[in-house]
Design a protein around this motif. Structure first.
Motif, short mmCIF file in Angstrom:
data_model
loop_
_atom_site.label_atom_id
_atom_site.label_comp_id
_atom_site.label_asym_id
_atom_site.label_seq_id
_atom_site.Cartn_x
_atom_site.Cartn_y
_atom_site.Cartn_z
N GLN A 207 -12.16 -4.31 -1.01
CA GLN A 207 -12.29 -4.86 -2.35
C GLN A 207 -11.24 -4.23 -3.25
OE1 GLN A 207 -16.38 -3.92 -3.37
NE2 GLN A 207 -17.13 -5.92 -2.69
N GLY A 208 -10.81 -4.98 -4.21
CA GLY A 208 -9.83 -4.48 -5.14
C GLY A 208 -8.48 -4.31 -4.48
N THR A 209 -7.77 -3.30 -4.91
CA THR A 209 -6.42 -3.06 -4.43
C THR A 209 -6.37 -2.21 -3.18
OG1 THR A 209 -6.17 -1.12 -5.85
CG2 THR A 209 -5.49 -3.27 -6.78
N LEU A 210 -7.51 -1.86 -2.65
CA LEU A 210 -7.52 -0.98 -1.47
C LEU A 210 -6.84 -1.67 -0.29
CD1 LEU A 210 -8.35 1.64 -0.06
CD2 LEU A 210 -10.57 0.59 0.45
N GLY A 211 -7.02 -2.96 -0.13
CA GLY A 211 -6.43 -3.68 0.99
C GLY A 211 -4.92 -3.59 0.99
N ALA A 212 -4.32 -3.79 -0.17
CA ALA A 212 -2.86 -3.73 -0.28
C ALA A 212 -2.37 -2.32 0.03
CB ALA A 212 -2.43 -4.16 -1.68
N LEU A 213 -3.10 -1.34 -0.43
CA LEU A 213 -2.73 0.07 -0.19
C LEU A 213 -2.78 0.39 1.31
CD1 LEU A 213 -1.97 2.79 -1.50
CD2 LEU A 213 -4.43 3.28 -1.66
N LEU A 214 -3.80 -0.12 1.98
CA LEU A 214 -3.92 0.12 3.41
C LEU A 214 -2.77 -0.56 4.16
CD1 LEU A 214 -7.76 -0.32 3.95
CD2 LEU A 214 -6.47 1.81 4.14
N LYS A 215 -2.50 -1.76 3.79
CA LYS A 215 -1.42 -2.50 4.45
C LYS A 215 -0.08 -1.83 4.23
CE LYS A 215 0.46 -7.17 4.88
NZ LYS A 215 0.35 -8.59 4.42
N ALA A 216 0.18 -1.35 3.04
CA ALA A 216 1.45 -0.71 2.71
C ALA A 216 1.64 0.60 3.47
CB ALA A 216 1.53 -0.47 1.21
N ASN A 217 0.60 1.21 3.87
CA ASN A 217 0.67 2.51 4.57
C ASN A 217 0.45 2.37 6.07
OD1 ASN A 217 0.92 4.96 2.53
ND2 ASN A 217 -0.37 3.42 1.55
N GLY A 218 0.53 1.15 6.57
CA GLY A 218 0.51 0.93 8.01
C GLY A 218 -0.85 1.00 8.64
N CYS A 219 -1.90 0.57 7.93
CA CYS A 219 -3.24 0.58 8.50
C CYS A 219 -3.27 -0.22 9.79
CB CYS A 219 -4.22 -0.02 7.49
SG CYS A 219 -5.92 -0.12 8.12
N GLN A 220 -3.86 0.32 10.82
CA GLN A 220 -3.90 -0.29 12.15
C GLN A 220 -5.25 -0.94 12.45
OE1 GLN A 220 -2.87 3.08 14.62
NE2 GLN A 220 -0.74 3.11 13.94
N ARG A 221 -6.31 -0.38 11.87
CA ARG A 221 -7.62 -0.88 12.21
C ARG A 221 -8.66 -0.32 11.25
NH1 ARG A 221 -10.61 0.25 17.84
NH2 ARG A 221 -11.78 -1.70 18.04
N VAL A 222 -9.72 -1.07 11.02
CA VAL A 222 -10.83 -0.62 10.20
C VAL A 222 -12.12 -0.86 10.98
CG1 VAL A 222 -12.16 -0.92 8.08
CG2 VAL A 222 -9.66 -1.01 8.01
N PRO A 242 -1.13 5.51 10.69
CA PRO A 242 -0.15 6.06 11.64
C PRO A 242 0.11 7.56 11.51
CG PRO A 242 0.95 4.84 9.91
CD PRO A 242 -0.52 4.63 9.72
N SER A 243 -0.27 8.18 10.41
CA SER A 243 0.01 9.61 10.22
C SER A 243 -0.99 10.23 9.25
CB SER A 243 1.43 9.82 9.67
OG SER A 243 1.53 9.29 8.36
N GLU A 244 -1.01 11.54 9.24
CA GLU A 244 -1.86 12.26 8.31
C GLU A 244 -1.38 12.04 6.87
OE1 GLU A 244 -3.89 16.71 7.84
OE2 GLU A 244 -1.96 16.52 8.89
N ALA A 245 -0.07 12.00 6.72
CA ALA A 245 0.48 11.79 5.38
C ALA A 245 0.05 10.45 4.81
CB ALA A 245 1.99 11.90 5.42
N ALA A 246 0.05 9.43 5.66
CA ALA A 246 -0.35 8.10 5.19
C ALA A 246 -1.81 8.08 4.79
CB ALA A 246 -0.06 7.07 6.27
N ALA A 247 -2.66 8.76 5.57
CA ALA A 247 -4.09 8.79 5.24
C ALA A 247 -4.33 9.51 3.92
CB ALA A 247 -4.85 9.47 6.37
N LEU A 248 -3.60 10.60 3.69
CA LEU A 248 -3.76 11.32 2.43
C LEU A 248 -3.30 10.48 1.25
CD1 LEU A 248 -2.56 14.90 3.48
CD2 LEU A 248 -4.89 14.23 2.80
N LYS A 249 -2.27 9.73 1.45
CA LYS A 249 -1.77 8.86 0.39
C LYS A 249 -2.81 7.81 0.01
CE LYS A 249 2.30 6.18 -0.93
NZ LYS A 249 3.64 5.67 -0.49
N VAL A 250 -3.43 7.20 1.02
CA VAL A 250 -4.46 6.21 0.75
C VAL A 250 -5.64 6.84 0.02
CG1 VAL A 250 -6.17 4.73 1.86
CG2 VAL A 250 -3.79 4.68 2.64
N LYS A 251 -6.04 8.01 0.46
CA LYS A 251 -7.17 8.70 -0.20
C LYS A 251 -6.87 8.94 -1.68
CE LYS A 251 -9.02 13.31 -0.76
NZ LYS A 251 -8.91 14.73 -0.36
#
Length: 338
Positions: A207-222, A242-251
């Motif tokens: 919901q909201g902008t979370l989807g775009a953020l996940l896609k931009a950071n290379g989300c592979q699966r939910v 794909p990386s720890e850095a990407a997960a932290l960015k999404v958080k």
């Protein structure tokens, strides 16, 4: 908003005593009768005196009251000779005692010396390896001494390394492994599990902008699952990045939230109302919760059951992701899983 998880021891017999002065040595005359005394007088001899002793050829003279008292007379004992003989015997006895003690001491010394020699011989044989020592192995060879390496063993693998690096994080992740069983209990609080789902279209379950953020950071699966307790429903979603850095960015940049998952006995919730959304991350995984009332009621800061349910499911997600890394670390170290 974001929530944290749990961060790990005779003397030698005296010989016989010598004879005293009142005793006579054998073969020497004493006070008893002597040869020629006490019998009838011979021809031409005077009669015996009143003490049974003869006179000394002098008529008119009676016998001496104590013959030999002054050392004269043939029947008088030689007291000096007797004393010398007694002293000589005493000296012999003392030498015999001393000699016997010395012999005994020599005998004891010889025994001790023999024992020492025998012990030394045994020790010498043992030192030369005359026989095996220690516990013999079945082949008859001595038991080898244990050896210890001076090199410290490597530290056990860190589970977080496996959930942070995609090159190590190769174990498959499924909804059945991530959300096992039909019920979840956190600190004696039971939750019934509802529907589960997994998708590679990360944006479609947000919901909201979370989807775009996940896609931009290379989300592979939910992967998602819903749990319910006492009229409060919580959907928990785990996104693989794909990386720890990407997960932290999404958080850190998350806006919006994971979409609620209805089904399997749980009705629609958190649509058109206020719900509690949270985001967090561990390793290369970002995880989210959306909690609200099943009856559509708005959530306020006073609704502690909703916050408690969100905390429980967030902690559960953290534990499950970490367990995924721990299982891979155990496998790499050759340690069986508990």
């Amino acid at each position: 908003m974001s929530f944290g998880g749990p961060q790990w021891p005779q003397e030698p017999p005296q010989g016989q005593q010598g004879q005293g002065y009142g005793q006579q040595p054998q073969g020497q005359p004493g006070y008893g009768q002597q040869p020629g005394y006490g019998g009838p007088p011979g021809p031409g001899q005077p009669p015996p005196g009143p003490y049974g002793q003869q006179g000394h050829g002098q008529p008119g003279h009676g016998p001496e009251p104590f013959p030999g008292a002054l050392g004269g007379g043939p029947g008088t004992p030689d007291w000096g000779a007797l004393a010398d003989a007694s002293a000589s015997r005493d000296r012999r006895r003392r030498w015999l005692v001393i000699g016997g003690g010395a012999v005994a001491a020599l005998a004891v010394g010889a025994i001790v010396a023999t024992a020492v020699v025998a012990t030394g011989k045994k020790n010498d044989e043992a030192g030369k390896g005359a026989g095996p020592t220690g516990t013999a192995a079945p082949t008859g060879s001595p038991t080898p001494e244990p050896t210890f390496s001076s090199v410290a063993p490597p530290p056990p693998p860190n589970p977080k390394d496996y959930i942070s690096d995609p090159k190590k994080d190769k174990a498959p992740l499924t909804t059945g492994g991530l959300f096992p069983g039909k019920k979840l209990t956190m600190d004696k609080r039971p939750y019934e599990k509802g529907a589960t789902a997994a998708t590679t279209d990360c944006a479609a379950v947000t919901q909201g902008t979370l989807g775009a953020l996940l896609k931009a950071n290379g989300c592979q699966r939910v992967l998602r699952a819903t749990y319910v307790k006492d009229g409060v429903a919580v959907t928990v979603g785990v996104a693989v990045l794909p990386s720890e850095a990407a997960a932290l960015k999404v958080k850190n940049q998350a806006k919006g939230g994971i979409a609620p998952l209805a089904g399997a006995g749980v009705g629609d919730f958190c649509h058109g109302t206020v719900c509690l959304r949270r985001a967090n991350a561990i390793g290369r995984y970002a995880y989210f919760t959306q909690a609200g009332f099943t009856d559509g009621k708005k959530v306020t800061t006073a609704d502690k059951p909703v916050f408690l349910a969100s905390d429980d499911l967030g902690t559960f997600a953290f534990n499950q992701i970490y367990a995924h890394g721990r299982a891979q670390a155990r496998a790499a170290a050759g340690t069986p899983a508990p």
